[in-house]
Write a protein that holds these residues in place. Sequence first.
Motif, PDB file in Angstrom:
ATOM      1  N   ARG A 239     -51.732 -11.699  49.031  1.00 26.08           N
ATOM      2  CA  ARG A 239     -52.103 -11.746  47.602  1.00 26.08           C
ATOM      3  C   ARG A 239     -52.976 -10.552  47.223  1.00 26.08           C
ATOM      4  NH1 ARG A 239     -49.323 -15.426  44.666  1.00 26.08           N
ATOM      5  NH2 ARG A 239     -51.129 -15.957  43.375  1.00 26.08           N
ATOM      6  N   GLU A 240     -52.626  -9.379  47.707  1.00 22.72           N
ATOM      7  CA  GLU A 240     -53.429  -8.186  47.462  1.00 22.72           C
ATOM      8  C   GLU A 240     -53.409  -7.724  46.010  1.00 22.72           C
ATOM      9  OE1 GLU A 240     -53.860  -5.055  50.658  1.00 22.72           O
ATOM     10  OE2 GLU A 240     -51.899  -5.869  51.189  1.00 22.72           O
ATOM     11  N   LEU A 241     -52.443  -8.185  45.236  1.00 25.60           N
ATOM     12  CA  LEU A 241     -52.348  -7.761  43.831  1.00 25.60           C
ATOM     13  C   LEU A 241     -52.728  -8.882  42.858  1.00 25.60           C
ATOM     14  CD1 LEU A 241     -49.036  -5.685  43.970  1.00 25.60           C
ATOM     15  CD2 LEU A 241     -51.375  -4.811  43.832  1.00 25.60           C
ATOM     16  N   LYS A 242     -53.447  -9.862  43.360  1.00 24.91           N
ATOM     17  CA  LYS A 242     -53.877 -10.969  42.505  1.00 24.91           C
ATOM     18  C   LYS A 242     -54.702 -10.437  41.332  1.00 24.91           C
ATOM     19  CE  LYS A 242     -56.030 -15.536  42.749  1.00 24.91           C
ATOM     20  NZ  LYS A 242     -56.845 -15.413  41.525  1.00 24.91           N
ATOM     21  N   ASP A 243     -54.372 -10.920  40.141  1.00 22.34           N
ATOM     22  CA  ASP A 243     -55.040 -10.534  38.889  1.00 22.34           C
ATOM     23  C   ASP A 243     -54.712  -9.105  38.455  1.00 22.34           C
ATOM     24  OD1 ASP A 243     -56.295 -13.054  38.763  1.00 22.34           O
ATOM     25  OD2 ASP A 243     -57.958 -12.344  40.005  1.00 22.34           O
ATOM     26  N   LYS A 244     -53.738  -8.463  39.090  1.00 19.69           N
ATOM     27  CA  LYS A 244     -53.320  -7.122  38.687  1.00 19.69           C
ATOM     28  C   LYS A 244     -52.041  -7.203  37.856  1.00 19.69           C
ATOM     29  CE  LYS A 244     -56.496  -5.042  41.188  1.00 19.69           C
ATOM     30  NZ  LYS A 244     -57.644  -4.332  40.541  1.00 19.69           N
ATOM     31  N   VAL A 245     -51.909  -6.260  36.937  1.00 14.21           N
ATOM     32  CA  VAL A 245     -50.702  -6.149  36.117  1.00 14.21           C
ATOM     33  C   VAL A 245     -49.939  -4.917  36.582  1.00 14.21           C
ATOM     34  CG1 VAL A 245     -49.760  -5.895  33.790  1.00 14.21           C
ATOM     35  CG2 VAL A 245     -51.831  -7.265  34.157  1.00 14.21           C
ATOM     36  N   VAL A 246     -48.677  -5.117  36.915  1.00 19.31           N
ATOM     37  CA  VAL A 246     -47.828  -4.054  37.456  1.00 19.31           C
ATOM     38  C   VAL A 246     -46.618  -3.868  36.551  1.00 19.31           C
ATOM     39  CG1 VAL A 246     -46.432  -3.311  39.427  1.00 19.31           C
ATOM     40  CG2 VAL A 246     -48.536  -4.631  39.814  1.00 19.31           C
ATOM     41  N   VAL A 247     -46.309  -2.627  36.232  1.00 18.54           N
ATOM     42  CA  VAL A 247     -45.091  -2.302  35.493  1.00 18.54           C
ATOM     43  C   VAL A 247     -44.162  -1.550  36.434  1.00 18.54           C
ATOM     44  CG1 VAL A 247     -44.090  -0.920  33.626  1.00 18.54           C
ATOM     45  CG2 VAL A 247     -46.175  -2.246  33.215  1.00 18.54           C
ATOM     46  N   VAL A 248     -42.902  -1.970  36.482  1.00 19.06           N
ATOM     47  CA  VAL A 248     -41.912  -1.318  37.337  1.00 19.06           C
ATOM     48  C   VAL A 248     -40.712  -0.911  36.482  1.00 19.06           C
ATOM     49  CG1 VAL A 248     -40.453  -1.488  39.379  1.00 19.06           C
ATOM     50  CG2 VAL A 248     -42.602  -2.784  39.274  1.00 19.06           C
ATOM     51  N   THR A 249     -40.500   0.379  36.314  1.00 21.16           N
ATOM     52  CA  THR A 249     -39.308   0.819  35.599  1.00 21.16           C
ATOM     53  C   THR A 249     -38.117   0.820  36.554  1.00 21.16           C
ATOM     54  OG1 THR A 249     -39.560   3.199  36.030  1.00 21.16           O
ATOM     55  CG2 THR A 249     -40.737   2.288  34.116  1.00 21.16           C
ATOM     56  N   GLY A 250     -36.934   0.596  36.001  1.00 19.43           N
ATOM     57  CA  GLY A 250     -35.772   0.448  36.868  1.00 19.43           C
ATOM     58  C   GLY A 250     -35.928  -0.745  37.789  1.00 19.43           C
ATOM     59  N   GLY A 251     -36.569  -1.798  37.291  1.00 22.84           N
ATOM     60  CA  GLY A 251     -36.959  -2.923  38.139  1.00 22.84           C
ATOM     61  C   GLY A 251     -35.927  -4.016  38.305  1.00 22.84           C
ATOM     62  N   ALA A 252     -34.761  -3.873  37.689  1.00 22.01           N
ATOM     63  CA  ALA A 252     -33.785  -4.958  37.716  1.00 22.01           C
ATOM     64  C   ALA A 252     -32.903  -4.958  38.956  1.00 22.01           C
ATOM     65  CB  ALA A 252     -32.909  -4.900  36.462  1.00 22.01           C
ATOM     66  N   SER A 253     -32.836  -3.837  39.662  1.00 19.32           N
ATOM     67  CA  SER A 253     -31.947  -3.767  40.824  1.00 19.32           C
ATOM     68  C   SER A 253     -32.462  -2.725  41.813  1.00 19.32           C
ATOM     69  CB  SER A 253     -30.516  -3.413  40.394  1.00 19.32           C
ATOM     70  OG  SER A 253     -30.469  -2.115  39.824  1.00 19.32           O
ATOM     71  N   GLY A 254     -31.801  -2.658  42.965  1.00 16.37           N
ATOM     72  CA  GLY A 254     -32.118  -1.624  43.947  1.00 16.37           C
ATOM     73  C   GLY A 254     -33.559  -1.656  44.428  1.00 16.37           C
ATOM     74  N   LEU A 255     -34.121  -0.465  44.596  1.00 11.93           N
ATOM     75  CA  LEU A 255     -35.508  -0.356  45.056  1.00 11.93           C
ATOM     76  C   LEU A 255     -36.466  -1.030  44.095  1.00 11.93           C
ATOM     77  CD1 LEU A 255     -35.679   3.359  46.295  1.00 11.93           C
ATOM     78  CD2 LEU A 255     -35.210   1.300  47.634  1.00 11.93           C
ATOM     79  N   GLY A 256     -36.204  -0.896  42.805  1.00 14.37           N
ATOM     80  CA  GLY A 256     -37.084  -1.485  41.801  1.00 14.37           C
ATOM     81  C   GLY A 256     -37.190  -2.986  41.938  1.00 14.37           C
ATOM     82  N   LYS A 257     -36.068  -3.645  42.180  1.00 14.37           N
ATOM     83  CA  LYS A 257     -36.084  -5.100  42.358  1.00 14.37           C
ATOM     84  C   LYS A 257     -36.939  -5.481  43.560  1.00 14.37           C
ATOM     85  CE  LYS A 257     -33.108  -9.121  43.067  1.00 14.37           C
ATOM     86  NZ  LYS A 257     -31.729  -9.605  43.336  1.00 14.37           N
ATOM     87  N   GLY A 258     -36.807  -4.717  44.640  1.00 11.89           N
ATOM     88  CA  GLY A 258     -37.625  -4.984  45.822  1.00 11.89           C
ATOM     89  C   GLY A 258     -39.108  -4.842  45.529  1.00 11.89           C
ATOM     90  N   ILE A 259     -39.465  -3.849  44.724  1.00 13.97           N
ATOM     91  CA  ILE A 259     -40.862  -3.638  44.345  1.00 13.97           C
ATOM     92  C   ILE A 259     -41.356  -4.778  43.463  1.00 13.97           C
ATOM     93  CG2 ILE A 259     -42.426  -2.119  43.048  1.00 13.97           C
ATOM     94  CD1 ILE A 259     -40.495   0.203  43.916  1.00 13.97           C
ATOM     95  N   VAL A 260     -40.523  -5.209  42.531  1.00  8.71           N
ATOM     96  CA  VAL A 260     -40.876  -6.334  41.660  1.00  8.71           C
ATOM     97  C   VAL A 260     -41.130  -7.592  42.482  1.00  8.71           C
ATOM     98  CG1 VAL A 260     -39.945  -7.955  39.947  1.00  8.71           C
ATOM     99  CG2 VAL A 260     -39.719  -5.485  39.591  1.00  8.71           C
TER     100      VAL A 260
ATOM    101  N   ARG B  68     -41.849  -7.962  45.657  1.00  3.06           N
ATOM    102  CA  ARG B  68     -43.027  -7.875  46.527  1.00  3.06           C
ATOM    103  C   ARG B  68     -44.310  -7.980  45.706  1.00  3.06           C
ATOM    104  NH1 ARG B  68     -44.314  -6.089  51.714  1.00  3.06           N
ATOM    105  NH2 ARG B  68     -46.420  -6.893  52.090  1.00  3.06           N
ATOM    106  N   SER B  69     -44.329  -7.347  44.542  1.00  2.24           N
ATOM    107  CA  SER B  69     -45.519  -7.409  43.680  1.00  2.24           C
ATOM    108  C   SER B  69     -45.796  -8.840  43.233  1.00  2.24           C
ATOM    109  CB  SER B  69     -45.323  -6.500  42.462  1.00  2.24           C
ATOM    110  OG  SER B  69     -45.170  -5.150  42.846  1.00  2.24           O
ATOM    111  N   LEU B  70     -44.750  -9.565  42.880  1.00  2.00           N
ATOM    112  CA  LEU B  70     -44.911 -10.973  42.485  1.00  2.00           C
ATOM    113  C   LEU B  70     -45.430 -11.806  43.654  1.00  2.00           C
ATOM    114  CD1 LEU B  70     -41.640 -11.382  40.412  1.00  2.00           C
ATOM    115  CD2 LEU B  70     -43.966 -11.634  39.506  1.00  2.00           C
ATOM    116  N   ALA B  71     -44.884 -11.565  44.844  1.00  2.00           N
ATOM    117  CA  ALA B  71     -45.311 -12.303  46.026  1.00  2.00           C
ATOM    118  C   ALA B  71     -46.768 -12.035  46.360  1.00  2.00           C
ATOM    119  CB  ALA B  71     -44.427 -11.939  47.217  1.00  2.00           C
ATOM    120  N   GLU B  72     -47.256 -10.854  45.966  1.00  2.00           N
ATOM    121  CA  GLU B  72     -48.654 -10.489  46.228  1.00  2.00           C
ATOM    122  C   GLU B  72     -49.587 -10.906  45.088  1.00  2.00           C
ATOM    123  OE1 GLU B  72     -49.981  -9.407  48.908  1.00  2.00           O
ATOM    124  OE2 GLU B  72     -48.222  -8.880  50.096  1.00  2.00           O
ATOM    125  N   GLY B  73     -49.067 -11.680  44.141  1.00  2.00           N
ATOM    126  CA  GLY B  73     -49.921 -12.263  43.119  1.00  2.00           C
ATOM    127  C   GLY B  73     -50.019 -11.525  41.810  1.00  2.00           C
ATOM    128  N   ALA B  74     -49.232 -10.457  41.619  1.00  3.10           N
ATOM    129  CA  ALA B  74     -49.321  -9.662  40.396  1.00  3.10           C
ATOM    130  C   ALA B  74     -48.574 -10.310  39.235  1.00  3.10           C
ATOM    131  CB  ALA B  74     -48.748  -8.267  40.642  1.00  3.10           C
TER     132      ALA B  74
END
Length: 269
Positions: A3-24, A26-32
């Motif tokens: 939960r390293e990103l708890k209480d953080k707001v993250v924006v990911v462009t190109g977030g619907a697929s590919g690398l972006g989806k993976g980043i999205v 993981r960020s959600l899993a870390e509490g963002a």
Amino acid sequence: MSRELKDKVVVVTGGASGLGKGIVERSLAEGAKVVIADVQDDLGAKLAAAAGTDALFHHTDVGDQDQIAALIAAAVERFGGLHVMVNNAGRSSPLKRSLFDEDFSEFDSVMRVNLLGVMAGTRDAARHMAEHGGGSIINISSIGGILAGGGVATYRASKAAVIQFSKAAAIELAHYDIRVNCIAPGNIPTPILRSAATEEDREKLEAFEARIRQTMRDDRPLKREGTADDVAEAVLYFGTDRSRYVTGTVLPVDGGTVAGKVITRKSKS
């Protein structure tokens, strides 16, 4: 997850697929709280719906500066701030047989998405962060922007420019406690290589892609196949306080490809 990103707001462009989806993911899993920006409305909306109230999909063409500004405003309005900006959206340029066959017909389109999108995303995120205690901006380049090679010349040029821009931005924005770093993925299967094929060559793409992937494996020191989660792990590092004294860097996530080709040693008879 820690939960390293708890209480953080993250924006990911190109977030619907590919690398972006993976980043999205993981960020959600870390509490963002995550804003998924993309032009793929169906995929983006589905991903956001699965995450519930912690995610928002916002249709965004990163080649349009007005849409980038609207994206940042939407993140702040929905979640109350912006701490990590991941400029990931990108596209390839058409694959040509040689430079002699290149007409650069998609130069403007590729540069708008791959370079202008990163530049405007960095600028607009920094405008907010500068007035709210700083933050982290992570720009996704490619080993194609580091290593020279034939083919997709416009794509390579755009990704090299992302690296240079990110270093320049890091110097200027350090005054505001804003860190700007680059990740250069390589040899990770994503849809972007498929998009490089022209219509006439699409039927040959499967064999071509398999050959390219095998060449990449042969040249890569680490033989494990890279994944979107490997890139997401690097994003997590840059997005947290673990990298609080790191800015202006380029991190290849490529199994060692940039370090150099594997030397094949002949066995003694």
